[in-house]
Design a protein around this motif. Structure first.
Motif, PDB file in Angstrom:
ATOM      1  N   LEU A 187       9.007  20.564   9.124  1.00 37.05           N
ATOM      2  CA  LEU A 187       7.740  20.302   9.799  1.00 37.05           C
ATOM      3  C   LEU A 187       6.565  20.889   9.031  1.00 37.05           C
ATOM      4  CD1 LEU A 187       8.774  20.895  13.511  1.00 37.05           C
ATOM      5  CD2 LEU A 187       8.426  18.712  12.345  1.00 37.05           C
ATOM      6  N   LEU A 188       6.756  22.095   8.485  1.00 40.27           N
ATOM      7  CA  LEU A 188       5.695  22.704   7.683  1.00 40.27           C
ATOM      8  C   LEU A 188       5.331  21.813   6.507  1.00 40.27           C
ATOM      9  CD1 LEU A 188       6.719  26.480   7.445  1.00 40.27           C
ATOM     10  CD2 LEU A 188       4.693  25.550   8.556  1.00 40.27           C
ATOM     11  N   LEU A 189       6.340  21.336   5.812  1.00 38.76           N
ATOM     12  CA  LEU A 189       6.112  20.517   4.614  1.00 38.76           C
ATOM     13  C   LEU A 189       5.410  19.212   4.963  1.00 38.76           C
ATOM     14  CD1 LEU A 189       6.709  20.345   1.538  1.00 38.76           C
ATOM     15  CD2 LEU A 189       8.805  19.120   2.133  1.00 38.76           C
ATOM     16  N   LYS A 201       2.732   1.457   4.310  1.00 37.02           N
ATOM     17  CA  LYS A 201       2.734   2.879   4.604  1.00 37.02           C
ATOM     18  C   LYS A 201       3.696   3.189   5.752  1.00 37.02           C
ATOM     19  CE  LYS A 201      -0.147   5.187   1.921  1.00 37.02           C
ATOM     20  NZ  LYS A 201       0.312   6.347   1.120  1.00 37.02           N
ATOM     21  N   MET A 202       4.397   4.290   5.607  1.00 39.58           N
ATOM     22  CA  MET A 202       5.309   4.733   6.641  1.00 39.58           C
ATOM     23  C   MET A 202       4.519   5.324   7.813  1.00 39.58           C
ATOM     24  SD  MET A 202       8.526   7.265   5.964  1.00 39.58           S
ATOM     25  CE  MET A 202       9.225   6.104   4.790  1.00 39.58           C
ATOM     26  N   TYR A 203       5.013   5.111   9.017  1.00 33.75           N
ATOM     27  CA  TYR A 203       4.391   5.748  10.182  1.00 33.75           C
ATOM     28  C   TYR A 203       4.597   7.256  10.087  1.00 33.75           C
ATOM     29  CZ  TYR A 203       4.128   1.080  12.241  1.00 33.75           C
ATOM     30  OH  TYR A 203       3.844  -0.244  12.472  1.00 33.75           O
ATOM     31  N   ASP A 204       3.607   8.021  10.561  1.00 29.26           N
ATOM     32  CA  ASP A 204       3.713   9.479  10.506  1.00 29.26           C
ATOM     33  C   ASP A 204       4.953   9.981  11.236  1.00 29.26           C
ATOM     34  OD1 ASP A 204       1.399   9.570   9.044  1.00 29.26           O
ATOM     35  OD2 ASP A 204       0.106  10.196  10.707  1.00 29.26           O
ATOM     36  N   SER A 205       5.321   9.301  12.314  1.00 30.63           N
ATOM     37  CA  SER A 205       6.490   9.723  13.080  1.00 30.63           C
ATOM     38  C   SER A 205       7.797   9.562  12.305  1.00 30.63           C
ATOM     39  CB  SER A 205       6.577   8.932  14.390  1.00 30.63           C
ATOM     40  OG  SER A 205       6.715   7.541  14.127  1.00 30.63           O
ATOM     41  N   GLN A 206       7.769   8.738  11.257  1.00 35.00           N
ATOM     42  CA  GLN A 206       8.975   8.513  10.450  1.00 35.00           C
ATOM     43  C   GLN A 206       9.116   9.514   9.309  1.00 35.00           C
ATOM     44  OE1 GLN A 206       7.786   4.373   9.552  1.00 35.00           O
ATOM     45  NE2 GLN A 206       9.727   3.725  10.440  1.00 35.00           N
ATOM     46  N   ASN A 258       1.058  11.827   4.888  1.00 31.43           N
ATOM     47  CA  ASN A 258       1.718  10.577   4.507  1.00 31.43           C
ATOM     48  C   ASN A 258       1.503  10.258   3.023  1.00 31.43           C
ATOM     49  OD1 ASN A 258       2.958   8.089   4.492  1.00 31.43           O
ATOM     50  ND2 ASN A 258       2.054   7.441   6.424  1.00 31.43           N
ATOM     51  N   ASP A 259       2.140  11.071   2.185  1.00 25.26           N
ATOM     52  CA  ASP A 259       2.073  10.882   0.737  1.00 25.26           C
ATOM     53  C   ASP A 259       3.481  11.093   0.197  1.00 25.26           C
ATOM     54  OD1 ASP A 259       1.719  11.017  -2.016  1.00 25.26           O
ATOM     55  OD2 ASP A 259      -0.189  12.073  -1.891  1.00 25.26           O
ATOM     56  N   LEU A 260       4.264  10.011   0.117  1.00 26.30           N
ATOM     57  CA  LEU A 260       5.674  10.124  -0.240  1.00 26.30           C
ATOM     58  C   LEU A 260       5.868  10.657  -1.650  1.00 26.30           C
ATOM     59  CD1 LEU A 260       7.199   6.880   1.331  1.00 26.30           C
ATOM     60  CD2 LEU A 260       6.607   9.055   2.395  1.00 26.30           C
ATOM     61  N   ASN A 261       5.003  10.253  -2.572  1.00 27.38           N
ATOM     62  CA  ASN A 261       5.121  10.755  -3.935  1.00 27.38           C
ATOM     63  C   ASN A 261       4.959  12.272  -3.974  1.00 27.38           C
ATOM     64  OD1 ASN A 261       5.646   8.607  -5.816  1.00 27.38           O
ATOM     65  ND2 ASN A 261       3.634   7.781  -5.349  1.00 27.38           N
ATOM     66  N   ASP A 296       0.801  -1.223   0.000  1.00 27.44           N
ATOM     67  CA  ASP A 296       0.000   0.000   0.000  1.00 27.44           C
ATOM     68  C   ASP A 296       0.834   1.274   0.000  1.00 27.44           C
ATOM     69  OD1 ASP A 296       0.961  -0.234   2.561  1.00 27.44           O
ATOM     70  OD2 ASP A 296      -0.992  -0.419   3.529  1.00 27.44           O
ATOM     71  N   GLU A 297       2.169   1.151  -0.183  1.00 32.07           N
ATOM     72  CA  GLU A 297       3.003   2.340  -0.370  1.00 32.07           C
ATOM     73  C   GLU A 297       3.423   2.414  -1.838  1.00 32.07           C
ATOM     74  OE1 GLU A 297       4.190   5.422  -0.664  1.00 32.07           O
ATOM     75  OE2 GLU A 297       3.947   5.247   1.518  1.00 32.07           O
ATOM     76  N   ASP A 298       2.738   3.274  -2.582  1.00 33.59           N
ATOM     77  CA  ASP A 298       2.962   3.366  -4.029  1.00 33.59           C
ATOM     78  C   ASP A 298       4.341   3.898  -4.389  1.00 33.59           C
ATOM     79  OD1 ASP A 298       0.355   2.569  -4.134  1.00 33.59           O
ATOM     80  OD2 ASP A 298      -0.444   4.475  -4.874  1.00 33.59           O
ATOM     81  N   TYR A 299       4.918   4.714  -3.526  1.00 30.85           N
ATOM     82  CA  TYR A 299       6.145   5.439  -3.868  1.00 30.85           C
ATOM     83  C   TYR A 299       7.246   4.496  -4.351  1.00 30.85           C
ATOM     84  CZ  TYR A 299      10.273   8.411  -3.272  1.00 30.85           C
ATOM     85  OH  TYR A 299      11.442   9.101  -3.479  1.00 30.85           O
ATOM     86  N   TYR A 300       7.495   3.426  -3.585  1.00 26.87           N
ATOM     87  CA  TYR A 300       8.588   2.519  -3.931  1.00 26.87           C
ATOM     88  C   TYR A 300       8.247   1.655  -5.144  1.00 26.87           C
ATOM     89  CZ  TYR A 300      10.590   4.016   0.470  1.00 26.87           C
ATOM     90  OH  TYR A 300      11.113   4.782   1.485  1.00 26.87           O
ATOM     91  N   ILE A 301       6.985   1.316  -5.283  1.00 27.08           N
ATOM     92  CA  ILE A 301       6.566   0.568  -6.476  1.00 27.08           C
ATOM     93  C   ILE A 301       6.766   1.424  -7.716  1.00 27.08           C
ATOM     94  CG2 ILE A 301       4.599  -0.515  -7.637  1.00 27.08           C
ATOM     95  CD1 ILE A 301       3.523  -1.277  -4.861  1.00 27.08           C
ATOM     96  N   ASP A 302       6.338   2.688  -7.655  1.00 26.66           N
ATOM     97  CA  ASP A 302       6.521   3.604  -8.790  1.00 26.66           C
ATOM     98  C   ASP A 302       7.999   3.805  -9.110  1.00 26.66           C
ATOM     99  OD1 ASP A 302       3.793   3.953  -9.052  1.00 26.66           O
ATOM    100  OD2 ASP A 302       3.735   5.787  -7.862  1.00 26.66           O
ATOM    101  N   MET A 303       8.824   3.923  -8.064  1.00 29.60           N
ATOM    102  CA  MET A 303      10.257   4.129  -8.272  1.00 29.60           C
ATOM    103  C   MET A 303      10.878   2.970  -9.053  1.00 29.60           C
ATOM    104  SD  MET A 303      13.287   4.274  -5.398  1.00 29.60           S
ATOM    105  CE  MET A 303      12.652   5.717  -4.556  1.00 29.60           C
TER     106      MET A 303
END
Length: 331
Positions: free
Chosen positions: A163-165, A136-141, A171-174, A24-31
């Motif tokens: 922190l602003l970003l 999915k990555m934990y928000d704290s990470q 939690n949307d790495l892409n 369920d983490e698309d970022y690494y699959i897309d990469m």
């Protein structure tokens, strides 16, 4: 197998016949799908030896036939199956996966979920493919991950900008990656991202945001908190209450956990809470200002106003009215 290991193998021209990328983490699959499409073959080889399918339109027989072809004027061919979770009869790929062609690199991207672990296909994937499972990555990470991503591109980002970003995007790495790339294009010769850059190029106010509201509440600065909420009222898209309440809950739940840590050593607290040491001073300061009963009351108020924000026990108060009332009670 990890993303880094797969990319390192591809760089060394070491390939397996089948790669199954799921989760369920698309970022690494897309990469990895992008790397497979653009780096395994040269541009000249791609003309004859790259085939791309999309799950919604793909027919399993066409995919298998493509995989069974031999490469032309190259050592190998690449077949990509994107969005495989949308493909009908995907289990009919089992025959090919069990006996793949060594000259074909077959890469399947299966997003949003994993294959049922009880199925024959799942057992086959585990035994006969290079299997990557993402989650999915934990928000704290997210802050740490984002800081490393910026560093990998040869830049730095200060903590407030970071922190602003992260607070704004979530939690949307892409999307985090895309926003960082946009920022870097606008930095010119500079190598450091500041909160001014975030405000200018991402569109987040450095003075009126969830992070500043959280800080105002933690410091018991009611006038500042009200000013920020009034800004949110005038700019509804800046921070809807559905984004504000979870962020506040995340912060004050960490403060609540501080009371359960015996040590006052900041590194020990950071380790116990699973957060960056950068945040610990804020947690300790809030714990001291509000003490245990005050933090407990804040968490109960956040629960109450979360229910009211969706219409439970509330006759239709505006988001701004709810937030103003809530912060007054908190302080």
């Amino acid at each position: 197998m990890s993303v880094d290991k797969i990319l390192a193998d591809w760089k060394k021209k070491s390939f397996k016949p089948v790669y199954w990328l799921e989760g369920d983490e698309d970022y690494y699959i897309d990469m990895l799908m992008q790397a497979a499409e653009h780096t395994i073959l040269t541009d000249a080889e791609s003309s004859f030896n790259l085939t791309v399918f999309y799950g919604r339109e793909a027919n399993w027989a066409d995919v298998v036939n493509a995989c069974m072809r031999y490469p032309m004027f190259a050592e190998r061919q690449v077949v990509l199956l994107k969005e495989a979770q949308q493909m009908k009869d995907i289990d009919k790929l089992e025959g090919y996966i069990a006996n793949p062609l060594s000259s074909t690199v077959f890469v399947i991207g299966h997003k949003e979920k994993k294959v049922d672990g009880r199925s024959k296909l799942a057992k086959l994937l585990k035994d006969r493919t290079e299997l990557l499972q993402t989650k999915k990555m934990y928000d704290s990470q997210l802050p740490g991950w984002t800081e490393k991503l910026v560093a990998s591109k040869g830049y730095q980002i200060n903590q407030k900008a970071l922190l602003l970003l992260v607070d704004h995007i979530g939690n949307d790495l892409n999307r985090i990656d895309n926003e960082i790339n946009k920022l870097l294009l606008n930095l010119g010769e500079r190598k450091s991202i500041t909160e001014d850059d975030i405000e200018k190029y991402v569109g987040i106010s450095k003075d009126f945001n969830v992070f500043e509201l959280q800080d105002a509440i933690a410091r018991k600065d009611l006038p500042k908190a009200i000013r920020i909420i009034q800004y949110f009222e005038s700019n509804p898209k800046a921070a809807p209450i559905q984004m504000v309440l979870p962020a506040l809950y995340n912060f004050f739940s960490k403060v609540f956990q501080v009371f359960g840590v015996q040590s006052r050593d900041e590194k020990m607290i950071a380790s116990s809470l699973g957060v960056s040491p950068f945040f610990v001073k804020d947690y300790l300061a809030a714990a001291q200002r509000f003490e245990y009963p005050g933090i407990e009351r804040i968490l109960l108020l956040l629960h109450e106003y979360n229910l009211r924000s969706v219409g439970i026990n509330d006759s239709g108060s505006s988001d701004a009215a709810l937030m103003k009332e809530m912060v007054v009670k908190m302080m």
